[in-house]
Design a protein around this motif. Structure first.
Motif, PDB file in Angstrom:
ATOM      1  N   GLY A   9       1.483 -27.937 111.166  1.00 14.98           N
ATOM      2  CA  GLY A   9       0.281 -26.836 110.617  1.00 14.98           C
ATOM      3  C   GLY A   9      -0.596 -27.733 109.549  1.00 14.98           C
ATOM      4  O   GLY A   9      -0.277 -28.948 109.209  1.00 14.98           O
ATOM      5  N   ASP A  10      -1.628 -26.965 109.237  1.00 12.48           N
ATOM      6  CA  ASP A  10      -2.855 -27.862 108.699  1.00 12.48           C
ATOM      7  C   ASP A  10      -2.155 -28.188 107.183  1.00 12.48           C
ATOM      8  O   ASP A  10      -2.627 -29.254 106.803  1.00 12.48           O
ATOM      9  CB  ASP A  10      -3.768 -26.840 108.356  1.00 12.48           C
ATOM     10  N   GLU A  11      -1.416 -27.319 106.640  1.00 18.25           N
ATOM     11  CA  GLU A  11      -0.806 -27.784 105.123  1.00 18.25           C
ATOM     12  C   GLU A  11      -0.025 -28.974 105.343  1.00 18.25           C
ATOM     13  O   GLU A  11      -0.173 -29.837 104.651  1.00 18.25           O
ATOM     14  CB  GLU A  11       0.058 -26.650 104.712  1.00 18.25           C
ATOM     15  N   ALA A  12       0.753 -29.161 106.340  1.00 24.34           N
ATOM     16  CA  ALA A  12       1.723 -30.347 106.531  1.00 24.34           C
ATOM     17  C   ALA A  12       0.690 -31.447 106.661  1.00 24.34           C
ATOM     18  O   ALA A  12       0.972 -32.540 106.491  1.00 24.34           O
ATOM     19  CB  ALA A  12       2.661 -30.316 107.572  1.00 24.34           C
ATOM     20  N   LYS A  13      -0.281 -31.474 107.587  1.00 25.72           N
ATOM     21  CA  LYS A  13      -1.111 -32.536 107.887  1.00 25.72           C
ATOM     22  C   LYS A  13      -1.882 -33.177 106.772  1.00 25.72           C
ATOM     23  O   LYS A  13      -2.199 -34.147 106.499  1.00 25.72           O
ATOM     24  CB  LYS A  13      -2.002 -31.980 108.831  1.00 25.72           C
ATOM     25  N   ALA A  14      -2.100 -32.113 105.881  1.00 21.55           N
ATOM     26  CA  ALA A  14      -2.999 -32.625 104.849  1.00 21.55           C
ATOM     27  C   ALA A  14      -2.187 -33.093 103.645  1.00 21.55           C
ATOM     28  O   ALA A  14      -2.719 -33.431 102.631  1.00 21.55           O
ATOM     29  CB  ALA A  14      -3.878 -31.065 104.190  1.00 21.55           C
ATOM     30  N   SER A  15      -0.858 -32.879 103.631  1.00 23.88           N
ATOM     31  CA  SER A  15       0.007 -33.365 102.619  1.00 23.88           C
ATOM     32  C   SER A  15      -0.179 -34.807 102.545  1.00 23.88           C
ATOM     33  O   SER A  15      -0.366 -35.544 103.420  1.00 23.88           O
ATOM     34  CB  SER A  15       1.478 -32.924 102.768  1.00 23.88           C
ATOM     35  N   TYR A  16       0.530 -35.426 101.393  1.00 25.82           N
ATOM     36  CA  TYR A  16       0.686 -36.898 101.375  1.00 25.82           C
ATOM     37  C   TYR A  16       1.301 -37.376 102.591  1.00 25.82           C
ATOM     38  O   TYR A  16       0.633 -38.708 102.931  1.00 25.82           O
ATOM     39  CB  TYR A  16       1.141 -37.002 100.009  1.00 25.82           C
ATOM     40  N   TYR A  17       2.444 -36.964 102.924  1.00 27.55           N
ATOM     41  CA  TYR A  17       3.099 -37.452 104.007  1.00 27.55           C
ATOM     42  C   TYR A  17       2.384 -37.392 105.112  1.00 27.55           C
ATOM     43  O   TYR A  17       2.540 -38.262 106.118  1.00 27.55           O
ATOM     44  CB  TYR A  17       4.648 -37.152 104.058  1.00 27.55           C
ATOM     45  N   GLY A  18       1.852 -36.237 105.225  1.00 26.35           N
ATOM     46  CA  GLY A  18       0.927 -35.873 106.601  1.00 26.35           C
ATOM     47  C   GLY A  18      -0.116 -36.944 106.951  1.00 26.35           C
ATOM     48  O   GLY A  18      -0.315 -37.380 107.980  1.00 26.35           O
TER      49      GLY A  18
END
Length: 166
Positions: A9-18
């Protein structure tokens, strides 16, 4: 790996680890057999090509001053290097040390008779992905066309056996 990332999802992609995973994926070589001929620094900060295309074969050894298994392999690598004609094969060690100050004294103490390089920190993330540096020591045997002939993750006997095949 790219397909898996794209399923996030967009939130996971935008996270530090993403973002970190995305950089890793973007820096992966398109062809796993092609070896990137990066430019790293020697002890005097001089830029040096990782692969010498005038040699038939390059043995590229990734290591670090703090890595016990890496340092245990150095005597074996010295014996192996002494057996080869330097016109045919180039040995080069590449440190993944974060600080040059940590690498220099250990490199000098180990007295490896081949070229020594260190990855500049500004390109470390890219190099980590290109050469899969999640673990060390690693040894790549690369021909003069930048093709990986053999990748060794366990040294000594594996290295000796691989070199016998050449």
């Amino acid at each position: 790996m790219k397909e898996l990332f794209n399923s996030f999802g967009d939130e996971a992609k935008a996270s530090y680890y993403g973002k970190k995973l995305k950089r890793f994926i973007d820096n992966q070589p398109a062809d796993k057999n092609q070896f990137a001929n990066s430019v790293f620094n020697d002890a005097d900060e001089k830029p040096v090509n990782l692969v010498d295309n005038t040699k038939k074969l390059n043995m590229v050894i990734f290591w670090a001053s703090w890595c016990g298994p890496c340092r245990q392999e150095i005597p074996s690598l010295k014996r192996i290097a002494a057996q080869f004609n330097k016109d045919d094969i180039r040995f080069v060690s590449v440190s993944i040390d974060a600080k040059k100050e940590n690498w220099l004294p250990v490199m000098k103490a180990e007295d490896m008779p081949w070229q020594q390089l260190i990855i500049p920190q500004q390109v470390f993330s890219k190099a980590q992905a290109q050469y899969n540096l999640g673990f060390i020591p690693q040894v790549y045997l690369v021909n003069n066309k930048n093709i990986v002939v053999k990748k060794l993750m366990v040294l000594t006997m594996a290295t000796k056996n691989a070199l016998k095949l050449l």
